[in-house]
Design a protein around this motif. Sequence first.
Motif, mmCIF file in Angstrom:
data_model
loop_
_atom_site.group_PDB
_atom_site.id
_atom_site.type_symbol
_atom_site.label_atom_id
_atom_site.label_comp_id
_atom_site.label_asym_id
_atom_site.label_seq_id
_atom_site.Cartn_x
_atom_site.Cartn_y
_atom_site.Cartn_z
ATOM 1 N N ALA A 96 52.936 94.201 28.344
ATOM 2 C CA ALA A 96 52.278 95.014 27.319
ATOM 3 C C ALA A 96 52.895 96.400 27.245
ATOM 4 C CB ALA A 96 50.784 95.098 27.601
ATOM 5 N N ARG A 97 53.178 96.994 28.364
ATOM 6 C CA ARG A 97 53.768 98.331 28.365
ATOM 7 C C ARG A 97 55.186 98.323 27.803
ATOM 8 N NH1 ARG A 97 50.140 98.485 32.597
ATOM 9 N NH2 ARG A 97 48.952 100.436 32.788
ATOM 10 N N ARG A 98 55.852 97.191 27.910
ATOM 11 C CA ARG A 98 57.204 97.081 27.363
ATOM 12 C C ARG A 98 57.201 96.641 25.905
ATOM 13 N NH1 ARG A 98 58.936 93.000 31.684
ATOM 14 N NH2 ARG A 98 60.395 92.365 30.029
ATOM 15 N N GLY A 99 55.987 96.433 25.340
ATOM 16 C CA GLY A 99 55.899 96.074 23.921
ATOM 17 C C GLY A 99 56.158 94.620 23.630
ATOM 18 N N ARG A 100 56.162 93.739 24.657
ATOM 19 C CA ARG A 100 56.492 92.335 24.439
ATOM 20 C C ARG A 100 55.314 91.517 23.926
ATOM 21 N NH1 ARG A 100 60.641 89.884 26.812
ATOM 22 N NH2 ARG A 100 60.126 88.336 25.199
ATOM 23 N N LEU A 101 54.096 92.071 23.960
ATOM 24 C CA LEU A 101 52.924 91.310 23.521
ATOM 25 C C LEU A 101 52.418 91.751 22.162
ATOM 26 C CD1 LEU A 101 50.863 91.016 26.847
ATOM 27 C CD2 LEU A 101 52.590 89.467 25.923
ATOM 28 N N GLY A 102 53.181 92.571 21.428
ATOM 29 C CA GLY A 102 52.745 93.031 20.121
ATOM 30 C C GLY A 102 51.736 94.151 20.239
ATOM 31 N N THR A 103 50.933 94.314 19.187
ATOM 32 C CA THR A 103 49.942 95.402 19.170
ATOM 33 C C THR A 103 48.536 94.914 18.851
ATOM 34 O OG1 THR A 103 50.464 95.840 16.839
ATOM 35 C CG2 THR A 103 51.665 97.107 18.513
ATOM 36 N N LYS A 104 48.366 93.665 18.538
ATOM 37 C CA LYS A 104 47.031 93.155 18.226
ATOM 38 C C LYS A 104 46.780 91.903 19.036
ATOM 39 C CE LYS A 104 46.544 94.867 13.486
ATOM 40 N NZ LYS A 104 46.230 94.506 12.096
ATOM 41 N N PRO A 105 45.566 91.707 19.489
ATOM 42 C CA PRO A 105 44.466 92.680 19.578
ATOM 43 C C PRO A 105 44.777 93.733 20.632
ATOM 44 C CG PRO A 105 43.913 90.723 20.802
ATOM 45 C CD PRO A 105 45.253 90.447 20.160
ATOM 46 N N VAL A 106 43.730 94.374 21.173
ATOM 47 C CA VAL A 106 43.967 95.363 22.223
ATOM 48 C C VAL A 106 44.662 94.665 23.390
ATOM 49 C CG1 VAL A 106 42.914 96.975 23.824
ATOM 50 C CG2 VAL A 106 41.974 96.705 21.532
ATOM 51 N N LEU A 107 45.735 95.252 23.874
ATOM 52 C CA LEU A 107 46.578 94.620 24.880
ATOM 53 C C LEU A 107 45.928 94.635 26.261
ATOM 54 C CD1 LEU A 107 49.993 96.171 23.846
ATOM 55 C CD2 LEU A 107 49.037 93.976 23.182
ATOM 56 N N GLY A 109 45.262 95.585 29.855
ATOM 57 C CA GLY A 109 45.540 96.818 30.574
ATOM 58 C C GLY A 109 45.513 98.056 29.703
ATOM 59 N N PHE A 110 45.145 97.927 28.430
ATOM 60 C CA PHE A 110 45.092 99.064 27.510
ATOM 61 C C PHE A 110 43.693 99.193 26.929
ATOM 62 C CE2 PHE A 110 49.525 98.635 27.947
ATOM 63 C CZ PHE A 110 50.136 99.778 27.479
ATOM 64 N N GLY A 111 43.423 100.344 26.355
ATOM 65 C CA GLY A 111 42.188 100.591 25.646
ATOM 66 C C GLY A 111 42.483 101.370 24.382
ATOM 67 N N ILE A 112 41.559 101.334 23.423
ATOM 68 C CA ILE A 112 41.746 102.051 22.156
ATOM 69 C C ILE A 112 41.526 103.536 22.397
ATOM 70 C CG2 ILE A 112 40.858 102.399 19.826
ATOM 71 C CD1 ILE A 112 40.204 99.449 19.738
ATOM 72 N N GLY A 113 42.552 104.324 22.127
ATOM 73 C CA GLY A 113 42.438 105.754 22.283
ATOM 74 C C GLY A 113 42.050 106.445 20.987
ATOM 75 N N LYS A 114 42.461 105.841 19.834
ATOM 76 C CA LYS A 114 42.174 106.474 18.554
ATOM 77 C C LYS A 114 42.284 105.421 17.462
ATOM 78 C CE LYS A 114 43.768 110.322 15.638
ATOM 79 N NZ LYS A 114 44.810 111.380 15.511
ATOM 80 N N ALA A 115 41.343 105.424 16.524
ATOM 81 C CA ALA A 115 41.351 104.497 15.388
ATOM 82 C C ALA A 115 41.301 105.304 14.096
ATOM 83 C CB ALA A 115 40.181 103.530 15.462
ATOM 84 N N VAL A 125 39.906 99.495 2.060
ATOM 85 C CA VAL A 125 40.760 99.824 3.194
ATOM 86 C C VAL A 125 42.217 99.553 2.824
ATOM 87 C CG1 VAL A 125 41.332 99.270 5.595
ATOM 88 C CG2 VAL A 125 38.933 99.288 4.853
ATOM 89 N N GLU A 126 43.009 100.584 2.843
ATOM 90 C CA GLU A 126 44.427 100.430 2.533
ATOM 91 C C GLU A 126 45.272 100.247 3.805
ATOM 92 O OE1 GLU A 126 45.801 103.713 0.258
ATOM 93 O OE2 GLU A 126 44.980 102.923 -1.615
ATOM 94 N N ARG A 127 44.972 101.051 4.829
ATOM 95 C CA ARG A 127 45.744 100.966 6.070
ATOM 96 C C ARG A 127 44.829 101.307 7.246
ATOM 97 N NH1 ARG A 127 48.946 103.924 2.785
ATOM 98 N NH2 ARG A 127 48.467 105.880 3.858
ATOM 99 N N GLU A 128 45.181 100.747 8.406
ATOM 100 C CA GLU A 128 44.481 101.053 9.649
ATOM 101 C C GLU A 128 45.519 101.363 10.732
ATOM 102 O OE1 GLU A 128 40.276 98.764 9.949
ATOM 103 O OE2 GLU A 128 42.048 97.506 10.235
ATOM 104 N N PHE A 129 45.203 102.367 11.502
ATOM 105 C CA PHE A 129 46.080 102.738 12.624
ATOM 106 C C PHE A 129 45.253 102.680 13.915
ATOM 107 C CE2 PHE A 129 47.589 104.979 8.880
ATOM 108 C CZ PHE A 129 48.933 104.634 8.847
ATOM 109 N N ILE A 130 45.740 101.956 14.878
ATOM 110 C CA ILE A 130 45.080 101.845 16.180
ATOM 111 C C ILE A 130 46.029 102.406 17.241
ATOM 112 C CG2 ILE A 130 44.028 100.326 17.881
ATOM 113 C CD1 ILE A 130 42.478 100.438 15.304
ATOM 114 N N GLN A 131 45.557 103.405 17.936
ATOM 115 C CA GLN A 131 46.349 103.986 19.028
ATOM 116 C C GLN A 131 45.784 103.493 20.353
ATOM 117 O OE1 GLN A 131 46.172 108.301 20.482
ATOM 118 N NE2 GLN A 131 48.022 108.335 19.225
ATOM 119 N N GLN A 132 46.649 102.807 21.132
ATOM 120 C CA GLN A 132 46.233 102.251 22.402
ATOM 121 C C GLN A 132 46.844 103.063 23.544
ATOM 122 O OE1 GLN A 132 46.449 97.985 22.800
ATOM 123 N NE2 GLN A 132 46.699 97.737 20.576
#
Length: 471
Positions: A96-107, A109-115, A125-132
Amino acid sequence: MTVSGHHLRPEQVAEIERHILAETAAGGTASSAARKHSGRECTYQKIAKRMRSEGRLLESDDVLIAAFAEHGEGEAGADALGVPHRIYKQRLYELARRGRLGTKPVLPGFGIGKATTVLGPDGEVEREFIQQRPAASEPYSMPEGFVLKRDSALVDGQGNRVGGWRISEPTRERLLEQMRAAVAGFRDEIPRATSIPAPSHSNDDLLSLYVCTDHHLGALAWDEETGGGDYDLSIGETLLKDWFSMAVKLSPPSRKAVFAQLGDLLHYDGFKSITPEHGNLLDADTRYPKMVRSAIRVLRHIIALLLEKHEEVEILMCDANHDPAGEVWLREMFAAFLENEPRAKVQTAPGTYSVVEHGDVSLFFHHGHRRKVGEVDSVFAGKFREVYGRTRYSYAHLGHRHSDELKSTPLMKVEQHETLAAPDAFAANGGWLSGRSAKVITYHKLRGEVGRLILTPEMVAGASNSQQRAA
């Protein structure tokens, strides 16, 4: 090892493990390794399963990604691969930290920091940004024997803690316990002192108290900067030898001597030249092992002088703020060193306060870093209630502040002693000025203090050399 009814020698198992590791590193499996090396597939698979359970075989990224896509991060994915769940989750966190599992759903070992949601003109809804962000690890627990030294917190705009770090350190009790254990472990290896002949004559009624405090072996001072004289390890050792050579020569022939080393004999307490409790930087002259050797050498010299002059010698090495651990091993080592010398006694009690009783006289000792001159008398009377109640004359002796002060209270006379050592830059620049001397105080067991001898560095210069030439 027996696998599928076949007994394998250790070297055969090791060779199969090497085949499996090489094949899986290249993206293959245990089965493909068996085929490549003409081995039994079931044997290779069972050995691979054991390796996974021990955490020695890590599946390729693609295999893990496929297991995550089908089973998620739960135990089902771990069971499908035949690995412990803990190891499965750790590998997923790395991916997950290397980006190999994509971004959805929440990875994992990660949590949502900002939506963030971007709406169109009609509210769609035009766009959604999820910061993990990496999720918090397991709760932190303080290791046994440690205490919190510093806690730094990162807070958000509302004052809520969102991050930070904690710094722990061993408790003082743990450090002293470790030091005592180490000393106890090699006490038997310390050579014993040879017995010194007792003096031919002494006065049974008298006790001579030799006070040495805050000598700070290993400190460095430059006269041009401090105005109080040069000082280093060699100067400090020579000064102590000179002072005791002259003091023992001039003191009365008391039957008993008390060598009250009130603490801070060593300038610092380890390989870092800082005070152990507050971490203040110190001007240091030398390496710690050289300072230790100097302290042992000069203390042996002093004790030998006292045994030649007095029938009985009691030795105190008080707990202090610059060298608390050093005082522990000095007490214990000299107690072992003098084990076969019946005329010498080292007080080894680990407490901060000490007492000596001589007829109607009680003598109390404390470095002075915990209690000051004006507030220590009640502590002594309370801690040593029986001794205080039996004696008519009571005297307390402190160091720490490097200056003389005498206070008579309803309970006892409390005296703070100055030091022989030259002031360092910290003391000189801070304006803490004092004289330089040490004292031999004589007590009569029925009348209390009956005399004292005060000697300065200038008065004793060269005394130890003169004594050696006379001998």
